[in-house]
Design a protein around this motif. Structure first.
Motif, PDB file in Angstrom:
ATOM      1  N   PRO A  22       7.713  -5.679 -30.763  1.00  0.00           N
ATOM      2  CA  PRO A  22       8.332  -6.910 -30.261  1.00  0.00           C
ATOM      3  C   PRO A  22       7.902  -8.120 -31.080  1.00  0.00           C
ATOM      4  CG  PRO A  22       7.402  -5.624 -28.452  1.00  0.00           C
ATOM      5  CD  PRO A  22       6.894  -5.007 -29.730  1.00  0.00           C
ATOM      6  N   MET A  23       8.788  -9.083 -31.180  1.00  0.00           N
ATOM      7  CA  MET A  23       8.453 -10.322 -31.878  1.00  0.00           C
ATOM      8  C   MET A  23       7.659 -11.272 -30.991  1.00  0.00           C
ATOM      9  SD  MET A  23      11.883 -11.098 -34.093  1.00  0.00           S
ATOM     10  CE  MET A  23      11.098 -12.489 -34.925  1.00  0.00           C
ATOM     11  N   ALA A  24       7.655 -11.025 -29.684  1.00  0.00           N
ATOM     12  CA  ALA A  24       6.918 -11.868 -28.741  1.00  0.00           C
ATOM     13  C   ALA A  24       6.855 -11.156 -27.397  1.00  0.00           C
ATOM     14  CB  ALA A  24       7.607 -13.225 -28.590  1.00  0.00           C
ATOM     15  N   LYS A  25       6.138 -11.732 -26.451  1.00  0.00           N
ATOM     16  CA  LYS A  25       6.078 -11.172 -25.101  1.00  0.00           C
ATOM     17  C   LYS A  25       7.457 -11.223 -24.455  1.00  0.00           C
ATOM     18  CE  LYS A  25       1.266 -12.549 -24.388  1.00  0.00           C
ATOM     19  NZ  LYS A  25       0.333 -13.431 -23.633  1.00  0.00           N
ATOM     20  N   GLY A  26       7.792 -10.185 -23.710  1.00  0.00           N
ATOM     21  CA  GLY A  26       9.085 -10.145 -23.065  1.00  0.00           C
ATOM     22  C   GLY A  26       9.243  -8.904 -22.211  1.00  0.00           C
ATOM     23  N   ILE A  27      10.488  -8.589 -21.872  1.00  0.00           N
ATOM     24  CA  ILE A  27      10.794  -7.418 -21.065  1.00  0.00           C
ATOM     25  C   ILE A  27      11.961  -6.677 -21.696  1.00  0.00           C
ATOM     26  CG2 ILE A  27      12.395  -8.656 -19.507  1.00  0.00           C
ATOM     27  CD1 ILE A  27      11.236  -6.917 -17.219  1.00  0.00           C
ATOM     28  N   VAL A  28      11.940  -5.353 -21.616  1.00  0.00           N
ATOM     29  CA  VAL A  28      13.034  -4.540 -22.127  1.00  0.00           C
ATOM     30  C   VAL A  28      14.198  -4.660 -21.143  1.00  0.00           C
ATOM     31  CG1 VAL A  28      13.786  -2.251 -22.838  1.00  0.00           C
ATOM     32  CG2 VAL A  28      11.396  -2.931 -23.175  1.00  0.00           C
ATOM     33  N   CYS A  29      15.278  -5.289 -21.575  1.00  0.00           N
ATOM     34  CA  CYS A  29      16.414  -5.496 -20.677  1.00  0.00           C
ATOM     35  C   CYS A  29      17.578  -4.569 -20.976  1.00  0.00           C
ATOM     36  CB  CYS A  29      16.873  -6.951 -20.695  1.00  0.00           C
ATOM     37  SG  CYS A  29      17.569  -7.494 -22.270  1.00  0.00           S
ATOM     38  N   SER A  30      17.574  -3.908 -22.132  1.00  0.00           N
ATOM     39  CA  SER A  30      18.667  -2.996 -22.454  1.00  0.00           C
ATOM     40  C   SER A  30      18.222  -1.967 -23.485  1.00  0.00           C
ATOM     41  CB  SER A  30      19.879  -3.769 -22.993  1.00  0.00           C
ATOM     42  OG  SER A  30      20.955  -2.899 -23.281  1.00  0.00           O
ATOM     43  N   VAL A  31      18.615  -0.726 -23.251  1.00  0.00           N
ATOM     44  CA  VAL A  31      18.512   0.346 -24.239  1.00  0.00           C
ATOM     45  C   VAL A  31      19.895   0.990 -24.258  1.00  0.00           C
ATOM     46  CG1 VAL A  31      17.377   2.471 -24.938  1.00  0.00           C
ATOM     47  CG2 VAL A  31      16.069   0.717 -23.710  1.00  0.00           C
ATOM     48  N   HIS A  32      20.613   0.857 -25.359  1.00  0.00           N
ATOM     49  CA  HIS A  32      21.988   1.334 -25.380  1.00  0.00           C
ATOM     50  C   HIS A  32      22.375   1.894 -26.741  1.00  0.00           C
ATOM     51  CE1 HIS A  32      22.347  -2.841 -26.805  1.00  0.00           C
ATOM     52  NE2 HIS A  32      23.487  -2.505 -27.370  1.00  0.00           N
ATOM     53  N   LEU A  33      23.570   2.482 -26.782  1.00  0.00           N
ATOM     54  CA  LEU A  33      24.096   3.196 -27.936  1.00  0.00           C
ATOM     55  C   LEU A  33      23.273   4.455 -28.213  1.00  0.00           C
ATOM     56  CD1 LEU A  33      25.026   0.230 -30.302  1.00  0.00           C
ATOM     57  CD2 LEU A  33      26.594   1.657 -29.009  1.00  0.00           C
ATOM     58  N   GLY A  34      23.682   5.190 -29.202  1.00  0.00           N
ATOM     59  CA  GLY A  34      23.015   6.442 -29.504  1.00  0.00           C
ATOM     60  C   GLY A  34      23.026   6.744 -30.984  1.00  0.00           C
TER      61      GLY A  34
END
Length: 211
Positions: free
Chosen positions: A97-109
């Protein structure tokens, strides 16, 4: 997570209906989680394990922001920069990650696998960083992360050959919003659409990564 078909498939199924961001975005909404980061992003870093994660000179730029492409749709505008570490420490390049945050999407394949992080700024606004062309993903939606969490790794050149193209780089987007749930990455067709949702990542890096 169920892998998704590439966006071009829908064009083949419905060639008489041009694909647009507004028409396509609802298809991707199920892969987005609307939740806030627990921590504020106050410090920014390069997304690779390099000697100095605050030094933009540690990056090798493969492709620039705003360039016109023929991928997916002819005339598509490149919403990212394509980058690699200038001096990788290993053949297997990890992404952070470039900074603190939360994973909001994991998509495509497959060769388009993408992780999107949501970041809260000191002024209370939110921005998003998107990481595409990931061979392996190590995080899940809703997971809180910081700059030291390994979120993925890139393709090697040999692994990339399977897909008949060059996918052994990181497609990095800095997003003003994620209201399209990801499809603007391949359906942005003009500068107005580009400026509406995206920052130039190179400019962002130079302005926010301080030694």
């Amino acid at each position: 997570m169920k892998l998704l078909l590439l966006p071009m498939l829908l064009l083949w199924l419905a060639p008489d209906q041009p694909m647009t961001i507004e028409r396509d975005k609802d298809r991707w909404k199920p892969y987005y989680i609307d939740t806030a980061p627990a921590a504020v992003a106050t410090t920014w870093y390069l997304p690779f394990d390099v000697a100095n994660r605050k030094d933009p000179k540690q990056l090798k730029v493969v492709s620039i922001f705003g360039d016109h492409r023929d991928s997916y749709l002819k005339g598509h505008v490149h919403t990212a920069i394509d980058i690699n570490p200038l001096k990788p420490k290993s053949k297997l390049v990890s992404v952070y990650p470039m900074a603190k945050g939360i994973v909001c999407s994991v998509h495509l394949g497959e060769n388009q696998r993408t992780v999107v992080l949501k970041h809260k700024l000191p002024d209370g606004k939110f921005i998003f960083t998107s990481y595409k062309h990931l061979k392996e993903v190590y995080v899940n939606q809703g997971q809180q992360v910081d700059e030291n969490v390994k979120i993925a790794r890139l393709f090697t050149p040999a692994e990339s050959k399977k897909y008949g193209g060059d996918y052994h780089h990181l497609h990095l987007e800095i997003r003003k919003s994620f209201d399209d749930y990801g499809c603007a990455s391949w359906l942005t067709m003009n500068k107005k659409q580009l400026d509406l949702r995206f920052f130039n990542p190179l400019v962002f890096i130079k302005e926010n990564l301080k030694p």
